[in-house]
Design an enzyme around this catalytic site. Structure first.
Site, short mmCIF file in Angstrom:
data_model
loop_
_atom_site.label_atom_id
_atom_site.label_comp_id
_atom_site.label_asym_id
_atom_site.label_seq_id
_atom_site.Cartn_x
_atom_site.Cartn_y
_atom_site.Cartn_z
N ASP A 8 30.60 -21.31 17.90
CA ASP A 8 30.65 -20.83 16.51
C ASP A 8 29.33 -21.25 15.85
O ASP A 8 28.40 -21.72 16.53
CB ASP A 8 31.90 -21.37 15.77
N CYS A 65 31.30 -26.10 19.34
CA CYS A 65 31.46 -25.93 17.89
C CYS A 65 30.93 -27.21 17.24
O CYS A 65 30.22 -27.97 17.89
CB CYS A 65 32.90 -25.58 17.50
N THR A 67 32.36 -30.07 16.22
CA THR A 67 32.85 -31.28 16.91
C THR A 67 33.19 -31.03 18.36
O THR A 67 33.36 -31.98 19.13
CB THR A 67 34.13 -31.78 16.24
N HIS A 98 38.30 -35.32 38.63
CA HIS A 98 39.76 -35.47 38.55
C HIS A 98 40.47 -34.25 37.97
O HIS A 98 41.60 -33.98 38.35
CB HIS A 98 40.11 -36.70 37.70
N HIS A 133 44.43 -35.44 43.17
CA HIS A 133 44.19 -34.77 41.88
C HIS A 133 44.58 -33.29 41.91
O HIS A 133 44.87 -32.71 40.88
CB HIS A 133 42.71 -34.91 41.49
#
Ligand code: RB5
Length: 143
Positions: A8, A65, A67, A98, A133
């Site tokens: 964004d 974005c 954060t 993992h 995993h």
């Protein structure tokens, strides 16, 4: 590697930097936007990147974005996407080893941009370990 990129406005500047970096390294980049710093909605871009990876247009995706939080949530709504929001080299490494993360999310307003490129480099060059995993990733994909 073929890599889908999306952001964004909060991640636009870092997306442009990541794009140049990947192209310099010889990767094939699909830029899904956004294309300016004008305010826009991160859910659309997280979804577009997730869908591009699931369709097989790209092997992996990178979403950005402000954060990294909102766009990672959006990408993870696409079935089969394992999007990991990473703020450290260790997280990037573990998200591949993992979790077999097929998309990484970054915060353009919280990471120093040169450091973000180091995170991307580690993430692209670390393989999934499989083994124990794999069963957990299979459980995720059945949710
Ligand atoms: C946009 O202002 C901001 O909310 C967005 O980039 C992101 O940080 C959301 O999680």
């Amino acid at each position: 590697m073929k890599i889908a990129l999306a952001s964004d406005h909060g991640g636009f500047e870092l997306k442009e930097k990541v794009k140049s970096y990947l192209q310099t390294k010889g990767h094939d980049v699909i830029d899904l936007g956004c294309y300016t710093e004008e305010s826009t909605d991160y859910p659309e871009y997280g979804k577009a990147c997730g869908e591009a990876v699931i369709r097989g247009d790209a092997e992996r995706g990178i979403v950005i974005c402000g954060t990294g939080i909102g766009i990672s949530i959006a990408a993870n709504k696409v079935k089969g996407i394992r999007c990991a929001l990473c703020t450290s080299l260790f997280m990037a490494e573990m998200s591949r080893k993992h979790n077999n993360a097929n998309i990484i999310a970054l915060g353009g307003r919280i990471l120093e941009h040169d450091f973000a490129l180091n995170i991307v480099e580690v993430w692209l060059n670390t393989d999934f370990e499989g083994g124990r995993h794999q069963r957990r990733v299979d459980l995720l994909d059945r949710m």
